[in-house]
Design a protein around this motif. Structure first.
Motif, PDB file in Angstrom:
ATOM      1  N   VAL A  37     -10.094   4.102   1.239  1.00 45.97           N
ATOM      2  CA  VAL A  37     -10.623   3.072   0.332  1.00 45.97           C
ATOM      3  C   VAL A  37     -10.101   1.697   0.754  1.00 45.97           C
ATOM      4  CG1 VAL A  37     -10.641   2.210  -2.056  1.00 45.97           C
ATOM      5  CG2 VAL A  37     -10.959   4.654  -1.614  1.00 45.97           C
ATOM      6  N   VAL A  38      -8.814   1.610   1.066  1.00 46.84           N
ATOM      7  CA  VAL A  38      -8.239   0.340   1.537  1.00 46.84           C
ATOM      8  C   VAL A  38      -8.918  -0.093   2.832  1.00 46.84           C
ATOM      9  CG1 VAL A  38      -6.140  -0.760   2.433  1.00 46.84           C
ATOM     10  CG2 VAL A  38      -6.033   0.623   0.348  1.00 46.84           C
ATOM     11  N   SER A  50      -3.296  -6.820   0.814  1.00 46.82           N
ATOM     12  CA  SER A  50      -2.731  -6.723  -0.543  1.00 46.82           C
ATOM     13  C   SER A  50      -3.832  -6.676  -1.605  1.00 46.82           C
ATOM     14  CB  SER A  50      -1.760  -7.873  -0.817  1.00 46.82           C
ATOM     15  OG  SER A  50      -2.429  -9.104  -0.804  1.00 46.82           O
ATOM     16  N   GLU A  51      -4.899  -7.451  -1.412  1.00 44.22           N
ATOM     17  CA  GLU A  51      -6.012  -7.420  -2.371  1.00 44.22           C
ATOM     18  C   GLU A  51      -6.689  -6.048  -2.343  1.00 44.22           C
ATOM     19  OE1 GLU A  51      -9.835 -10.216  -3.618  1.00 44.22           O
ATOM     20  OE2 GLU A  51      -8.971 -10.423  -1.628  1.00 44.22           O
ATOM     21  N   ALA A  52      -6.845  -5.482  -1.158  1.00 41.44           N
ATOM     22  CA  ALA A  52      -7.448  -4.154  -1.024  1.00 41.44           C
ATOM     23  C   ALA A  52      -6.595  -3.094  -1.718  1.00 41.44           C
ATOM     24  CB  ALA A  52      -7.636  -3.817   0.454  1.00 41.44           C
ATOM     25  N   LEU A  57      -5.798   0.617  -6.242  1.00 41.54           N
ATOM     26  CA  LEU A  57      -5.031   1.128  -7.384  1.00 41.54           C
ATOM     27  C   LEU A  57      -5.819   0.990  -8.687  1.00 41.54           C
ATOM     28  CD1 LEU A  57      -1.445  -0.077  -6.463  1.00 41.54           C
ATOM     29  CD2 LEU A  57      -2.290   2.292  -6.531  1.00 41.54           C
ATOM     30  N   GLN A  58      -6.587  -0.090  -8.802  1.00 42.39           N
ATOM     31  CA  GLN A  58      -7.430  -0.260  -9.992  1.00 42.39           C
ATOM     32  C   GLN A  58      -8.474   0.861 -10.053  1.00 42.39           C
ATOM     33  OE1 GLN A  58      -9.338  -4.106 -10.314  1.00 42.39           O
ATOM     34  NE2 GLN A  58     -10.617  -3.434 -12.007  1.00 42.39           N
ATOM     35  N   VAL A  59      -9.087   1.183  -8.928  1.00 43.78           N
ATOM     36  CA  VAL A  59     -10.059   2.282  -8.867  1.00 43.78           C
ATOM     37  C   VAL A  59      -9.375   3.589  -9.234  1.00 43.78           C
ATOM     38  CG1 VAL A  59     -11.518   3.656  -7.316  1.00 43.78           C
ATOM     39  CG2 VAL A  59     -11.521   1.165  -7.136  1.00 43.78           C
ATOM     40  N   PHE A  91     -16.224  11.737   3.415  1.00 42.81           N
ATOM     41  CA  PHE A  91     -15.838  11.401   2.041  1.00 42.81           C
ATOM     42  C   PHE A  91     -17.071  11.133   1.173  1.00 42.81           C
ATOM     43  CE2 PHE A  91     -11.972   9.749   4.335  1.00 42.81           C
ATOM     44  CZ  PHE A  91     -11.110  10.740   3.890  1.00 42.81           C
ATOM     45  N   PRO A  92     -16.997  11.524  -0.123  1.00 44.00           N
ATOM     46  CA  PRO A  92     -18.121  11.309  -1.041  1.00 44.00           C
ATOM     47  C   PRO A  92     -18.052   9.969  -1.782  1.00 44.00           C
ATOM     48  CG  PRO A  92     -16.495  12.654  -2.126  1.00 44.00           C
ATOM     49  CD  PRO A  92     -15.970  12.376  -0.728  1.00 44.00           C
ATOM     50  N   LEU A  93     -17.390   8.987  -1.206  1.00 49.28           N
ATOM     51  CA  LEU A  93     -17.195   7.690  -1.862  1.00 49.28           C
ATOM     52  C   LEU A  93     -18.514   7.162  -2.423  1.00 49.28           C
ATOM     53  CD1 LEU A  93     -15.075   5.440  -2.376  1.00 49.28           C
ATOM     54  CD2 LEU A  93     -15.887   4.384  -0.256  1.00 49.28           C
ATOM     55  N   ARG A  94     -18.476   6.687  -3.672  1.00 51.67           N
ATOM     56  CA  ARG A  94     -19.682   6.180  -4.329  1.00 51.67           C
ATOM     57  C   ARG A  94     -19.518   4.708  -4.661  1.00 51.67           C
ATOM     58  NH1 ARG A  94     -22.487   6.203  -9.659  1.00 51.67           N
ATOM     59  NH2 ARG A  94     -20.561   6.754 -10.703  1.00 51.67           N
TER      60      ARG A  94
END
Length: 103
Positions: A37-38, A50-52, A57-59, A91-94
């Protein structure tokens, strides 16, 4: 009052509006790694490391996060690229593209 003057109306108002903006949301799942994700956020959405990590973490904690607001073409292009990278990595990332709420 002369007749011509009362029948001529100038159109002064023009309806120029900013193009509609679209938000890209990324969703949590139990399979996509935090590192991936990052990677997507830095490579596709051009976030700083850092923003990523903050968005990741928010996700992870909130099940989703808005990762950017773009024109429609840019939003759909970024989602397509991120989805392709995720599928290629297994990965099943949506991700979704939705119109930004208007005020």
């Amino acid at each position: 009052m002369p007749k011509e003057q009362s029948s001529i109306k100038e159109r002064q108002r023009t309806d120029l509006r900013e193009p509609r903006r679209y938000k890209v949301t990324i969703y949590n799942d139990d399979f996509t790694t935090m590192e991936f994700v990052v990677q997507i956020l830095t490579q596709v959405f051009l976030k700083s490391q850092s923003e990523a990590e903050t968005l990741m973490l928010q996700v992870h904690h909130s099940d989703k996060a808005v990762v950017g607001i773009y024109s429609y073409d840019v939003a759909t292009s970024k989602v397509r690229k991120a989805t392709t990278l995720a599928r290629d990595a297994g990965f099943p990332l949506r991700l979704t593209v939705e119109p930004e709420e208007q005020e």
